[in-house]
Design a protein around this motif. Structure first.
Motif, PDB file in Angstrom:
ATOM      1  N   LEU A   1       0.821  -1.215   0.000  1.00 49.93           N
ATOM      2  CA  LEU A   1       0.000   0.000   0.000  1.00 49.93           C
ATOM      3  C   LEU A   1       0.855   1.264   0.000  1.00 49.93           C
ATOM      4  O   LEU A   1       0.430   2.293  -0.525  1.00 49.93           O
ATOM      5  N   GLY A   2       2.035   1.186   0.614  1.00 46.74           N
ATOM      6  CA  GLY A   2       2.895   2.359   0.674  1.00 46.74           C
ATOM      7  C   GLY A   2       3.887   2.456  -0.452  1.00 46.74           C
ATOM      8  O   GLY A   2       4.532   3.494  -0.636  1.00 46.74           O
ATOM      9  N   GLY A   3       4.041   1.388  -1.212  1.00 49.51           N
ATOM     10  CA  GLY A   3       4.953   1.419  -2.333  1.00 49.51           C
ATOM     11  C   GLY A   3       6.419   1.345  -1.972  1.00 49.51           C
ATOM     12  O   GLY A   3       7.277   1.545  -2.841  1.00 49.51           O
ATOM     13  N   SER A   4       6.740   1.119  -0.717  1.00 45.01           N
ATOM     14  CA  SER A   4       8.127   0.981  -0.246  1.00 45.01           C
ATOM     15  C   SER A   4       8.960   2.242  -0.456  1.00 45.01           C
ATOM     16  O   SER A   4      10.185   2.169  -0.448  1.00 45.01           O
ATOM     17  N   ASN A   5       8.299   3.375  -0.677  1.00 47.59           N
ATOM     18  CA  ASN A   5       9.049   4.602  -0.939  1.00 47.59           C
ATOM     19  C   ASN A   5       8.352   5.775  -0.254  1.00 47.59           C
ATOM     20  O   ASN A   5       7.263   6.172  -0.673  1.00 47.59           O
ATOM     21  N   PRO A   6       8.950   6.305   0.814  1.00 47.06           N
ATOM     22  CA  PRO A   6      10.232   5.911   1.405  1.00 47.06           C
ATOM     23  C   PRO A   6      10.108   4.590   2.155  1.00 47.06           C
ATOM     24  O   PRO A   6       9.012   4.230   2.589  1.00 47.06           O
ATOM     25  N   PRO A   7      11.209   3.898   2.350  1.00 47.70           N
ATOM     26  CA  PRO A   7      11.148   2.580   2.990  1.00 47.70           C
ATOM     27  C   PRO A   7      11.000   2.693   4.504  1.00 47.70           C
ATOM     28  O   PRO A   7      11.513   3.628   5.120  1.00 47.70           O
ATOM     29  N   THR A   8      10.291   1.747   5.074  1.00 52.74           N
ATOM     30  CA  THR A   8      10.262   1.599   6.521  1.00 52.74           C
ATOM     31  C   THR A   8      11.401   0.678   6.943  1.00 52.74           C
ATOM     32  O   THR A   8      12.114   0.131   6.105  1.00 52.74           O
ATOM     33  N   LEU A   9      11.560   0.482   8.245  1.00 46.66           N
ATOM     34  CA  LEU A   9      12.648  -0.368   8.720  1.00 46.66           C
ATOM     35  C   LEU A   9      12.471  -1.813   8.274  1.00 46.66           C
ATOM     36  O   LEU A   9      13.460  -2.494   7.975  1.00 46.66           O
ATOM     37  N   SER A  10      11.252  -2.292   8.233  1.00 48.95           N
ATOM     38  CA  SER A  10      11.025  -3.664   7.775  1.00 48.95           C
ATOM     39  C   SER A  10      11.406  -3.824   6.310  1.00 48.95           C
ATOM     40  O   SER A  10      11.991  -4.843   5.915  1.00 48.95           O
ATOM     41  N   ILE A  11      11.106  -2.821   5.499  1.00 47.50           N
ATOM     42  CA  ILE A  11      11.528  -2.845   4.098  1.00 47.50           C
ATOM     43  C   ILE A  11      13.044  -2.766   4.007  1.00 47.50           C
ATOM     44  O   ILE A  11      13.677  -3.423   3.165  1.00 47.50           O
ATOM     45  N   LEU A  12      13.638  -1.979   4.890  1.00 50.95           N
ATOM     46  CA  LEU A  12      15.090  -1.821   4.882  1.00 50.95           C
ATOM     47  C   LEU A  12      15.792  -3.132   5.204  1.00 50.95           C
ATOM     48  O   LEU A  12      16.853  -3.432   4.642  1.00 50.95           O
ATOM     49  N   ILE A  13      15.222  -3.928   6.094  1.00 51.62           N
ATOM     50  CA  ILE A  13      15.798  -5.238   6.400  1.00 51.62           C
ATOM     51  C   ILE A  13      15.832  -6.105   5.142  1.00 51.62           C
ATOM     52  O   ILE A  13      16.852  -6.735   4.814  1.00 51.62           O
ATOM     53  N   ALA A  14      14.708  -6.145   4.423  1.00 56.99           N
ATOM     54  CA  ALA A  14      14.656  -6.943   3.196  1.00 56.99           C
ATOM     55  C   ALA A  14      15.640  -6.426   2.160  1.00 56.99           C
ATOM     56  O   ALA A  14      16.289  -7.217   1.456  1.00 56.99           O
ATOM     57  N   ASP A  15      15.780  -5.103   2.066  1.00 66.30           N
ATOM     58  CA  ASP A  15      16.708  -4.533   1.095  1.00 66.30           C
ATOM     59  C   ASP A  15      18.157  -4.914   1.416  1.00 66.30           C
ATOM     60  O   ASP A  15      18.961  -5.174   0.512  1.00 66.30           O
ATOM     61  N   GLN A  16      18.502  -4.926   2.703  1.00 65.64           N
ATOM     62  CA  GLN A  16      19.862  -5.287   3.079  1.00 65.64           C
ATOM     63  C   GLN A  16      20.159  -6.748   2.767  1.00 65.64           C
ATOM     64  O   GLN A  16      21.285  -7.099   2.389  1.00 65.64           O
ATOM     65  N   VAL A  17      19.157  -7.616   2.923  1.00 65.20           N
ATOM     66  CA  VAL A  17      19.352  -9.030   2.604  1.00 65.20           C
ATOM     67  C   VAL A  17      19.515  -9.213   1.093  1.00 65.20           C
ATOM     68  O   VAL A  17      20.358  -9.990   0.623  1.00 65.20           O
ATOM     69  N   LYS A  18      18.709  -8.470   0.323  1.00 68.25           N
ATOM     70  CA  LYS A  18      18.788  -8.593  -1.129  1.00 68.25           C
ATOM     71  C   LYS A  18      20.074  -7.984  -1.672  1.00 68.25           C
ATOM     72  O   LYS A  18      20.548  -8.379  -2.738  1.00 68.25           O
ATOM     73  N   SER A  19      20.614  -6.999  -0.950  1.00 62.79           N
ATOM     74  CA  SER A  19      21.817  -6.313  -1.417  1.00 62.79           C
ATOM     75  C   SER A  19      23.056  -7.045  -0.919  1.00 62.79           C
ATOM     76  O   SER A  19      23.555  -6.814   0.177  1.00 62.79           O
ATOM     77  N   GLY A  20      23.556  -7.947  -1.710  1.00 62.77           N
ATOM     78  CA  GLY A  20      24.774  -8.665  -1.376  1.00 62.77           C
ATOM     79  C   GLY A  20      24.608  -9.678  -0.265  1.00 62.77           C
ATOM     80  O   GLY A  20      25.588 -10.044   0.389  1.00 62.77           O
ATOM     81  N   ASN A  21      23.368 -10.109  -0.011  1.00 65.75           N
ATOM     82  CA  ASN A  21      23.130 -11.115   1.031  1.00 65.75           C
ATOM     83  C   ASN A  21      23.688 -10.665   2.381  1.00 65.75           C
ATOM     84  O   ASN A  21      24.272 -11.454   3.131  1.00 65.75           O
ATOM     85  N   ASN A  22      23.486  -9.371   2.691  1.00 63.41           N
ATOM     86  CA  ASN A  22      24.116  -8.795   3.869  1.00 63.41           C
ATOM     87  C   ASN A  22      23.226  -8.985   5.097  1.00 63.41           C
ATOM     88  O   ASN A  22      22.590  -8.052   5.607  1.00 63.41           O
ATOM     89  N   TRP A  23      23.198 -10.205   5.602  1.00 64.45           N
ATOM     90  CA  TRP A  23      22.417 -10.528   6.785  1.00 64.45           C
ATOM     91  C   TRP A  23      22.901  -9.786   8.039  1.00 64.45           C
ATOM     92  O   TRP A  23      22.080  -9.399   8.867  1.00 64.45           O
ATOM     93  N   PRO A  24      24.202  -9.586   8.244  1.00 67.06           N
ATOM     94  CA  PRO A  24      24.628  -8.866   9.452  1.00 67.06           C
ATOM     95  C   PRO A  24      24.060  -7.452   9.549  1.00 67.06           C
ATOM     96  O   PRO A  24      23.614  -7.026  10.626  1.00 67.06           O
ATOM     97  N   ARG A  25      24.058  -6.698   8.439  1.00 66.51           N
ATOM     98  CA  ARG A  25      23.492  -5.363   8.484  1.00 66.51           C
ATOM     99  C   ARG A  25      21.984  -5.405   8.693  1.00 66.51           C
ATOM    100  O   ARG A  25      21.428  -4.565   9.414  1.00 66.51           O
ATOM    101  N   ALA A  26      21.333  -6.384   8.079  1.00 60.84           N
ATOM    102  CA  ALA A  26      19.901  -6.556   8.319  1.00 60.84           C
ATOM    103  C   ALA A  26      19.639  -6.890   9.785  1.00 60.84           C
ATOM    104  O   ALA A  26      18.658  -6.428  10.376  1.00 60.84           O
TER     105      ALA A  26
END
Length: 276
Positions: A220-245
């Motif tokens: 519903l929000g379009g992920s823009n701007p992202p919330t923290l939950s969206i940010l977690i998913a983005d960090q995982v998708k970006s280079g599989n960076n689980w520690p930052r997530a």
């Protein structure tokens, strides 16, 4: 009796304490060649806490969750008051059952149905078009995210407020009326203070559920701007960076602990003084 407390304690330890400990430990790991490497580095914390996108997402998420808690609490109170004091028991039971019915349906399904209402060619725009109004743009906006949060939290807030108000002693209300208090003054000086614990807990649940929700900001929000939950998913998708997530997730957990502690202090604070 202590024996019967062991199973839930073991359950909490196995499925909450252990995963939480693993999550915290992962914040100190590193990613090398797209692989997790057990490590003891503060680089993930330094990167996330210094990142402007994290601060923006944190403030945005906190504001939306707080706004949702306020809207849900204020809008639910008149309905909860009516359910608790103005309706017959049979009607009250039926309406409470109807409030439980939304929980029979999966939350993502409810969000998808909300898209149908607020899409550019949806039901709401189709209804107001003959009046020369619209189109109303809700999807892919912060308003859409808040609408999704309310779909999630409003029935629960209304139920909790209703139960809290129903437990208000009727003799206190009658005493207030006998002393000349009007309905509005009775609500402010008798009903709200008496039901304070339930009202505060209802608002707390609304904040907690909204703060960690992923579905409404995405669909519903379009992920823009992202919330923290969206940010977690983005960090995982970006280079599989689980520690930052994991850093983002731990930060969310710490925030919720602080908020819940403050709200519990607000709910239960002063009760001993009042008794004294």
């Amino acid at each position: 009796m202590a024996f019967w407390a062991i199973p839930p304690i073991l359950w909490q330890f196995a499925f909450f304490v252990v995963p939480l400990g693993f999550l915290v430990a992962m914040t100190f790991w590193s990613v090398r060649s797209f692989r997790l490497t057990p490590d003891m580095t503060l680089a993930n914390w330094m990167f996330i806490l210094k990142a402007g996108f994290f601060r923006s997402a944190y403030i945005y998420t906190f504001k939306l969750a707080l706004l949702t808690a306020l809207i849900a609490s204020l809008s639910a109170f008149p309905a909860a008051y009516t359910l608790a004091f103005r309706l017959q028991p049979r009607t009250r039971r039926f309406l409470i059952f109807m409030l439980v019915v939304p929980f029979f349906t999966s939350y993502p399904v409810r969000i998808y149905s909300t898209q149908i209402f607020f899409s550019p060619e949806g039901i709401i725009n189709a209804m107001i078009a003959p009046l020369g109004l619209g189109p109303v743009s809700v999807l892919d906006t912060p308003t859409g995210t808040v609408v999704g949060y309310l779909v999630l939290t409003l029935p629960l807030v209304l139920l909790l407020q209703t139960f809290a108000l129903m437990n208000t002693p009727r003799d206190l209300i009658e005493a207030a009326h006998n002393l000349g208090c009007g309905r509005f003054r009775t609500i402010l000086t008798v009903i709200v203070p008496t039901a304070r614990v339930g009202l505060v807990l209802a608002a707390t649940f609304a904040f907690v559920l909204s703060f960690g929700d992923y579905v409404a900001p995405l669909y519903l929000g379009g992920s823009n701007p992202p919330t923290l939950s969206i940010l977690i998913a983005d960090q995982v998708k970006s280079g599989n960076n689980w520690p930052r997530a994991s850093v983002v997730a731990v930060t969310m957990i710490l925030t919720l602990i602080v908020v819940m502690t403050a709200m519990l202090a607000l709910a239960y604070g002063g009760r001993k003084k009042g008794r004294g």
